[in-house]
Write an enzyme that holds these catalytic residues in place. Structure first.
Site, PDB file in Angstrom:
ATOM      1  N   GLU A 122       0.838  -1.195   0.000  1.00 22.43           N
ATOM      2  CA  GLU A 122       0.000   0.000   0.000  1.00 22.43           C
ATOM      3  C   GLU A 122       0.874   1.247   0.000  1.00 22.43           C
ATOM      4  OE1 GLU A 122      -3.474   1.017   3.022  1.00 22.43           O
ATOM      5  OE2 GLU A 122      -1.508   1.533   3.860  1.00 22.43           O
ATOM      6  N   ASP A 151      -9.900   1.741   6.459  1.00 21.96           N
ATOM      7  CA  ASP A 151      -9.897   1.481   5.021  1.00 21.96           C
ATOM      8  C   ASP A 151     -11.014   2.242   4.308  1.00 21.96           C
ATOM      9  OD1 ASP A 151      -7.764  -0.302   5.174  1.00 21.96           O
ATOM     10  OD2 ASP A 151      -8.779  -1.855   3.996  1.00 21.96           O
TER      11      ASP A 151
END
Length: 383
Positions: free
Chosen positions: A67, A266
């Site tokens: 990420e 998230d």
């Protein structure tokens, strides 16, 4: 119908529209990048290694994740920072790329800062950001040899993402090849709404290997439809993880580090992604309504004391506090790429008046902060 920046080449500068001084905006953009990459030890998240590598540290978990590495590469290509981009990509290919096993062709989602792998599984949001950043690098700087033939590397990543497990090969694809929806991880059959990047898939549909392009065009349409089912029709909120029908994913709390049926870390990225899709492609006016719903929830529905909280998708306020409150402010502001009205203005003003986060948890917040700043200044662009 409004046309997006892909068709017009024009990227809205929300800061300029609101009267912020353009030189001040540019100066602040440069300062943010410098802080994240070259600030002091309490500020930066980037660490150069030797003469040709570097990594982005998740300062909250003290590891290196696909990420963050792919986010860092996207920041660098947007800022025209080729040396830092190449250092990150070299580190990722050297330490994170898996050449054998059931996940060969993918990248290990977490490594220690010395490059040793914490896990041998992959997280699809890393792969899709790697691929998009590499395509942009190819178009902005041109391809070189080896791993710096950016477009070939991007095509190989995407090919693995949708063909893994075919013809008796071990492993699974990152996308469900029947419904064209991205999985949370390869070995499950549910999704993460914040992984859905239809604006990326539209471009993959132009630049992936020729035989893979139709798949990504279908994935773009499937993701836009999925987001409508995953985002609450009133609050605009979505869960961290959701079933393929969009309903929040519920577990016994023992898997994946706890519960994920709420609007939590998230999930914040989802409205930012939707707004960027609207900026680039303006493919669905629903995205404008969705952005306005989220801003209305935070600006009008919630009491001010609850704006750093955790919520069910219907807006029920839970007793927990947000782990990343600066990220919430950032994505609510980025929603103004699609939203209009007084809430869009106030969200941008709140963001402008919010500094970068400091402390151990700064990594995630400040990544979303910088993406929001790039987007709102008209500098998160297609190359």
């Amino acid at each position: 119908m409004r046309k997006g920046a892909f068709a017009t080449g024009v990227y809205r500068n929300i800061f300029a529209e609101m009267g912020y001084d353009e030189q001040e905006v540019e100066k602040r953009k440069e300062e943010i990048f410098h802080t994240l990459f070259y600030g002091n030890e309490e500020e930066r998240i980037y660490h150069p290694v030797g003469s040709d590598m570097g990594y982005i540290e998740d300062t909250g978990n003290h590891d290196v994740r696909t990420e963050g590495m792919s986010y860092g590469m996207m920041m660098c290509v947007q800022m025209d920072k080729r040396e830092e981009f190449d250092r990150l990509w070299n580190w990722a290919k050297t330490y994170m790329y898996m050449e054998d096993g059931e996940n060969a062709g993918y990248f290990a989602w977490s490594c220690r800062t010395d490059g040793s792998k914490n896990a041998h599984g992959a997280a699809p949001d890393g792969e899709e950001f790697f691929a998009m950043a590499l395509f942009f690098a190819s178009h902005r700087w041109g391809n070189r040899e080896g791993i710096y033939h950016y477009s070939r590397e991007a095509q190989e990543i995407l090919h693995a993402c949708i063909h893994k497990g075919e013809n008796g090969e071990e492993g699974r694809a990152m996308w469900d090849t029947q419904n064209y929806l991205i999985r949370f991880v390869t070995d499950v059959d549910f999704s993460d709404p914040s992984y859905h990047l239809p604006h990326f898939y539209e471009l993959f549909g132009l630049w992936a290997e020729e035989n893979d392009r139709l798949f990504f065009k279908k994935a773009a349409a499937a993701s836009r439809a999925y987001l409508k089912s995953a985002c609450h029709p009133v609050t605009g909120l979505c869960a961290e993880y959701a079933e393929f029908d969009g309903t929040p994913y519920e577990s016994d709390g023992k898997m994946w580090g706890g519960r994920h049926d709420w609007y939590y870390s998230d999930a914040y990225r989802t409205v930012a992604n939707i707004a960027l899709d609207y900026q680039w492609f303006a493919a669905d006016e629903w995205e404008k309504q969705e952005a306005e719903n989220v801003q209305k929830f935070f600006c009008e529905t919630l009491d001010e004391k609850d704006r750093d909280g955790v919520y069910l998708t219907d807006g029920t306020v839970l007793k927990e506090k947000a782990l990343h409150p600066t990220a919430v402010i950032s994505v609510n502001a980025q929603a103004s790429l699609a939203a209009g009205g007084k809430n869009a203005v106030s969200c941008v003003q709140a963001f402008w008046n919010t500094p970068l986060r400091t402390g151990d948890r700064r990594y995630y917040d400040n990544c979303l902060y910088f993406f929001a700043f790039l987007a709102l200044s008209g500098n998160y662009r297609i190359y």
